[in-house]
Design a protein around this motif. Structure first.
Motif, mmCIF file in Angstrom:
data_model
loop_
_atom_site.group_PDB
_atom_site.id
_atom_site.type_symbol
_atom_site.label_atom_id
_atom_site.label_comp_id
_atom_site.label_asym_id
_atom_site.label_seq_id
_atom_site.Cartn_x
_atom_site.Cartn_y
_atom_site.Cartn_z
ATOM 1 N N GLN A 177 -7.937 -6.955 35.425
ATOM 2 C CA GLN A 177 -7.762 -8.200 34.681
ATOM 3 C C GLN A 177 -9.020 -8.552 33.895
ATOM 4 O O GLN A 177 -9.034 -9.509 33.132
ATOM 5 N N ALA A 178 -10.092 -7.769 34.088
ATOM 6 C CA ALA A 178 -11.355 -8.038 33.411
ATOM 7 C C ALA A 178 -11.232 -7.771 31.915
ATOM 8 O O ALA A 178 -10.491 -6.890 31.480
ATOM 9 N N ASP A 179 -11.974 -8.534 31.130
ATOM 10 C CA ASP A 179 -12.001 -8.335 29.687
ATOM 11 C C ASP A 179 -12.706 -7.013 29.381
ATOM 12 O O ASP A 179 -13.744 -6.699 29.962
ATOM 13 N N ILE A 180 -12.165 -6.244 28.446
ATOM 14 C CA ILE A 180 -12.712 -4.933 28.142
ATOM 15 C C ILE A 180 -14.148 -5.033 27.654
ATOM 16 O O ILE A 180 -14.988 -4.169 27.943
ATOM 17 N N THR A 181 -14.472 -6.089 26.928
ATOM 18 C CA THR A 181 -15.849 -6.263 26.451
ATOM 19 C C THR A 181 -16.808 -6.399 27.621
ATOM 20 O O THR A 181 -17.904 -5.816 27.615
ATOM 21 N N ASP A 182 -16.418 -7.164 28.641
ATOM 22 C CA ASP A 182 -17.278 -7.329 29.816
ATOM 23 C C ASP A 182 -17.468 -6.007 30.550
ATOM 24 O O ASP A 182 -18.564 -5.701 31.019
ATOM 25 N N VAL A 183 -16.395 -5.216 30.647
ATOM 26 C CA VAL A 183 -16.482 -3.925 31.341
ATOM 27 C C VAL A 183 -17.471 -3.003 30.637
ATOM 28 O O VAL A 183 -18.334 -2.377 31.271
ATOM 29 N N ILE A 184 -17.387 -2.942 29.306
ATOM 30 C CA ILE A 184 -18.246 -2.032 28.547
ATOM 31 C C ILE A 184 -19.693 -2.510 28.569
ATOM 32 O O ILE A 184 -20.628 -1.717 28.744
ATOM 33 N N SER A 199 -9.176 -3.589 19.981
ATOM 34 C CA SER A 199 -8.857 -4.580 18.946
ATOM 35 C C SER A 199 -9.910 -5.678 18.870
ATOM 36 O O SER A 199 -10.095 -6.297 17.820
ATOM 37 N N LYS A 200 -10.618 -5.927 19.960
ATOM 38 C CA LYS A 200 -11.639 -6.962 19.962
ATOM 39 C C LYS A 200 -12.906 -6.479 19.267
ATOM 40 O O LYS A 200 -13.179 -5.282 19.208
ATOM 41 N N ILE A 201 -13.665 -7.411 18.745
ATOM 42 C CA ILE A 201 -14.933 -7.077 18.102
ATOM 43 C C ILE A 201 -15.994 -6.911 19.183
ATOM 44 O O ILE A 201 -16.296 -7.842 19.939
ATOM 45 N N LEU A 202 -16.564 -5.714 19.259
ATOM 46 C CA LEU A 202 -17.587 -5.421 20.255
ATOM 47 C C LEU A 202 -18.967 -5.687 19.665
ATOM 48 O O LEU A 202 -19.156 -5.660 18.443
ATOM 49 N N PRO A 203 -19.972 -5.932 20.507
ATOM 50 C CA PRO A 203 -21.345 -6.043 19.999
ATOM 51 C C PRO A 203 -21.734 -4.777 19.244
ATOM 52 O O PRO A 203 -21.269 -3.681 19.556
ATOM 53 N N SER A 204 -22.582 -4.917 18.245
ATOM 54 C CA SER A 204 -22.949 -3.769 17.409
ATOM 55 C C SER A 204 -23.697 -2.702 18.188
ATOM 56 O O SER A 204 -23.739 -1.541 17.766
ATOM 57 N N GLY A 207 -23.831 -11.436 25.385
ATOM 58 C CA GLY A 207 -23.534 -10.422 24.389
ATOM 59 C C GLY A 207 -24.677 -10.091 23.466
ATOM 60 O O GLY A 207 -24.518 -9.285 22.548
ATOM 61 N N ILE A 208 -25.838 -10.691 23.675
ATOM 62 C CA ILE A 208 -27.011 -10.423 22.835
ATOM 63 C C ILE A 208 -27.997 -9.580 23.626
ATOM 64 O O ILE A 208 -28.361 -9.922 24.748
ATOM 65 N N LEU A 209 -28.457 -8.485 23.023
ATOM 66 C CA LEU A 209 -29.422 -7.593 23.656
ATOM 67 C C LEU A 209 -30.790 -7.837 23.021
ATOM 68 O O LEU A 209 -30.963 -7.665 21.813
ATOM 69 N N LEU A 210 -31.753 -8.264 23.844
ATOM 70 C CA LEU A 210 -33.098 -8.543 23.369
ATOM 71 C C LEU A 210 -33.999 -7.350 23.656
ATOM 72 O O LEU A 210 -34.165 -6.960 24.814
ATOM 73 N N VAL A 211 -34.585 -6.759 22.592
ATOM 74 C CA VAL A 211 -35.453 -5.596 22.750
ATOM 75 C C VAL A 211 -36.663 -5.749 21.837
ATOM 76 O O VAL A 211 -36.608 -6.424 20.796
ATOM 77 N N ARG A 212 -37.746 -5.088 22.222
ATOM 78 C CA ARG A 212 -38.949 -5.090 21.391
ATOM 79 C C ARG A 212 -39.076 -3.766 20.655
ATOM 80 O O ARG A 212 -38.602 -2.735 21.125
#
Length: 767
Positions: free
Chosen positions: A491-498, A524-529, A580-585
């Motif tokens: 039942q988990a959202d596919i975005t959360d799984v990935i 079909s959902k928009i995934l993070p880039s 959904g935001i990845l913070l990197v240097r």
């Protein structure tokens, strides 16, 4: 002929009734109300097969059953059913303890109660492949002799006349206990009879359980066929004929075909089949049962791999496999042009849909014994795997065979790549102990996701779920621990799984390379880039349905084997993940100044050659610019090692073969039949430039090759923890960027940016 007993003999419920359970008895449908008459029948009809008085008394005891009073009430419907059973042919359905009349020989009392665990050759009669056809283990079932005699077993006390009841309702699943699964009992039947079965709850901790597991491709679920499942609609100690029903269930046509071929005409077969043994409409049960699949396939007596119905091509391939395995004659088979059709048939068999399914990786890896089934033809998995391995090892020689029948050339790689990869990795996915009991996974999850990125599945969440049990860095699977990488939740959202999967891999590997690898499902959902989907894979399904190259190979290469070192080994700094935001240097190196159209089909445009400093009008045909030839091959050999010493010379020779327009068409030159060294060089070029764009930076300092989606003004950055430079595009919010993809930049691949004093650290928010 009507029974000689009076019609009122069964009008009132007697204390005991008797029926004959001796295999092959023509009176197996008859019910005796008196014990002395039943004993007379045994002596008169079966006396010559009964070896002792003790065996005789066992048969009498087994034939006893106590009827339900409600069952034998005076009614027209019951009397009609009794008359039908006495006057008609035997019914078409069978309980697990029943035996067909055409059984070749009577079974002893013990054999009737407990199914024999014999190795039975189930190869198709008359097959020329008998020397290599396996003897498939005969499942013994899950019932012991003691349990078989319990009076509350419906298959031991209910007359077979109830099997004439029509299936009216859809089968309804009952909830399982925590340690239970279901076992399919495939009841005996002939090929033209409808499939009938039972579903029994079974503890996964139960000892002495012998069964087979089925590995198959669901196929088109819109094409389904009906089967019948025998069951009781009520529970409790008191049961009557009215409680016994045959429910209907619709299953994929390919599964129906598999069950038809696996079904025995005399014995029940015990199988674990996901489509039937799991209630797929209950997401909680589905997650619970899927978490046990590794254990289920590991404990199975045999895993039956169903490839589909046989045809002339599959028969030719299976008949050819023993010839391949005969090493003394293999060289002759490779050189004989008349065998090209046989090699092509093997290639076609390797291209069947089963090999491209994601779940089969786990199913065949856990199998302690497995057989391949194609229609009625069967072969050991080990024999098939060895034949595939030998086929691949001699492919270059087979390519040289003359096509005497002009029927399509040598067996080319395509869909057969899936079979090659399964065979290549199957033996190394897990390490078994000497006694075959314990096992240890070999690869981490990131490696598995990359290795099997092209394998398909119906549910996008299974792109991760199907590999978890094989990953060494994933704890034992569970289904009720939200947020854990080892927890299955349908039942988990596919975005959360990935996203959870990516963060797990980054934390384990301490590398950001996974954000550049195309592994995630297309949804079909928009995934993070920063989640790269298989749309960017090097190979995939083309417009004509074939399988071939779509893009250049990934620059970051395989996990744990970095090809480049753009960040100079700098570890992840201030890495964070939030909403959904990845913070990197990293370092902001430059921006895209000019870019050319993508190198469609591996075509290198004339402008790209000029952009790198090549001038075909000059007299300097004795050399080629360093940044040109190194960029064309990404400064590496195909295996990730430094470029071959002769690449520059091959590049110079190839540029002399360009078309009058100055375009370097790699495909045309490869097909032209030029020197093998040129062809090898061009194949490397194709693997690098295919559908990528050549560009220069705004400062004019760098020349490189980037993703199809890059545009003028995009940012070139080196992120700490990532082995290659990346292309970023500014988003609406300040400091927010979208990841466009990885890139090759001549002069930035080995840590040069990190040592540049003019560059400063920045914090990038990837959305």
């Amino acid at each position: 002929m009507r029974s000689k007993h009076q019609s009122g003999a069964l009008a009132t419920a007697p204390a005991k009734l008797y029926r004959c359970l001796v295999s092959g008895c023509k009176s197996s449908e008859k019910v005796w109300p008196r014990g002395d008459n039943f004993r007379s029948h045994l002596k008169r009809v079966h006396g010559h097969t009964i070896s002792s008085d003790e065996e005789f008394e066992k048969l009498v005891h087994r034939g006893e059953f106590t009827p339900d009073p409600a069952t034998f009430a005076r009614s027209d419907s019951i009397r009609s059913a009794q008359e039908d059973c006495q006057e008609s042919d035997p019914p078409e359905t069978f309980f697990p303890d029943s035996r067909r009349k055409e059984s070749p020989a009577p079974l002893t009392a013990t054999q009737v109660l407990v199914k024999p665990s014999l190795d039975v050759n189930v190869s198709k009669k008359g097959s020329s492949n008998n020397a290599h056809v396996p003897k498939r283990p005969r499942p013994t079932g899950v019932t012991t002799e003691t349990e078989w005699k319990k009076p509350d077993q419906p298959s031991a006390i209910l007359p077979q006349m109830v099997e004439r009841l029509m299936a009216r309702n859809e089968y309804s699943y009952k909830a399982l206990l925590e340690d239970e699964t279901r076992m399919l009992v495939l009841l005996p039947g002939e090929r033209d009879e409808i499939i009938q079965c039972r579903l029994l709850p079974l503890s996964t901790k139960a000892p002495k359980v012998s069964y087979e597991a089925l590995s198959y491709c669901w196929g088109d679920i819109r094409t389904s066929k009906e089967i019948r499942i025998q069951c009781l609609k009520t529970q409790g100690p008191k049961r009557s004929l009215r409680d016994f029903v045959r429910a209907k269930r619709f299953i994929p046509a390919n599964l129906y075909s598999a069950l038809l071929h696996l079904r025995d005409s005399s014995f029940p077969i015990y199988l674990w089949v996901d489509n039937l043994c799991i209630n797929m409409n209950d997401s909680r049960e589905r997650a619970h049962q899927v978490s046990k699949m590794g254990q289920i396939y590991q404990q199975a007596n045999n895993v039956c791999v169903w490839l589909g119905e046989s045809d002339d091509s599959s028969k030719l391939a299976l008949e050819f496999i023993p010839r391949i395995l005969n090493l003394s004659s293999l060289d002759n088979e490779v050189r004989d042009g008349a065998k090209l059709n046989s090699w092509r048939a093997l290639r076609d068999l390797m291209s069947r849909k089963w090999f491209s399914r994601r779940w089969v990786i786990q199913e065949i890896a856990f199998a302690k014994n497995s057989t391949i089934h194609c229609g009625d033809d069967i072969i050991h998995w080990a024999d098939f795997a060895d034949a595939v391995g030998l086929f691949v090892s001699r492919m270059n020689e087979i390519k040289q065979l003359p096509d005497q029948q002009r029927s399509g050339g040598y067996p080319a790689a395509g869909w057969s790549r899936f079979a090659e990869r399964i065979v290549e990795y199957n033996q190394s996915l897990i390490q078994r102990s000497d006694n075959g009991g314990q096992f240890e996974p070999t690869f981490d999850l990131e490696t598995l996701l990359w290795t099997f990125k092209d394998f398909d599945c119906t549910d996008a969440r299974d792109r991760v779920n199907s590999l978890l049990a094989l990953a060494r860095d994933v704890p034992p699977l569970e289904y009720n621990n939200a947020g854990s990488i080892s927890s299955l939740d349908y039942q988990a959202d596919i975005t959360d799984v990935i996203q959870r999967c990516v963060m797990h891999c980054v934390n384990v590997s301490k590398s950001l390379d996974i954000i550049c690898r195309p592994w995630a499902p297309i949804v079909s959902k928009i995934l993070p880039s920063w989640i790269a989907t298989v749309a960017g894979s090097a190979f995939g399904v083309l417009g004509d349905g074939s399988f071939g190259r779509k893009n250049g190979d990934s620059l970051v290469g395989s996990p744990n084997r970095e090809t480049y070192n753009a960040s100079a080994g700098r570890s992840l700094v201030d890495l964070d993940f939030s909403r959904g935001i990845l913070l990197v240097r990293g370092l902001n190196v430059d921006t895209i100044g000019a870019c050319l159209p993508r190198a469609s089909g591996g075509i290198v445009w004339r402008e790209a050659l000029h952009m790198a400093g090549w001038n075909e009008q000059s007299d300097k045909f004795y050399s080629v610019p360093e940044k040109l030839w190194r960029t064309l091959v990404a400064d590496r050999s195909p295996d990730g090692s430094p470029p071959k010493s002769w690449y520059q010379r091959a590049c110079l020779y190839t540029l002399a073969q360009t078309s009058p327009s100055g375009v370097l068409d790699t495909s045309v030159l490869i097909k032209s039949g030029g020197p093998s060294i040129m062809v090898e060089f061009l194949e490397r070029v194709q693997s690098v430039v295919w559908n990528r764009k050549f560009f220069t930076t705004s400062t004019g300092k760098f020349f490189g090759l980037g993703p199809d989606g890059l545009q003028n003004g995009d940012v070139i950055a080196v992120l700490y923890g990532c082995s290659v430079p990346v292309v970023l595009r500014a988003a609406e919010h300040k400091m927010h960027y979208k990841l466009v993809g990885e890139c090759y930049i001549h002069g930035l691949m080995d840590g040069q940016a990190v040592t540049d004093p003019n560059l400063r650290d920045e914090l990038f928010h990837l959305v």
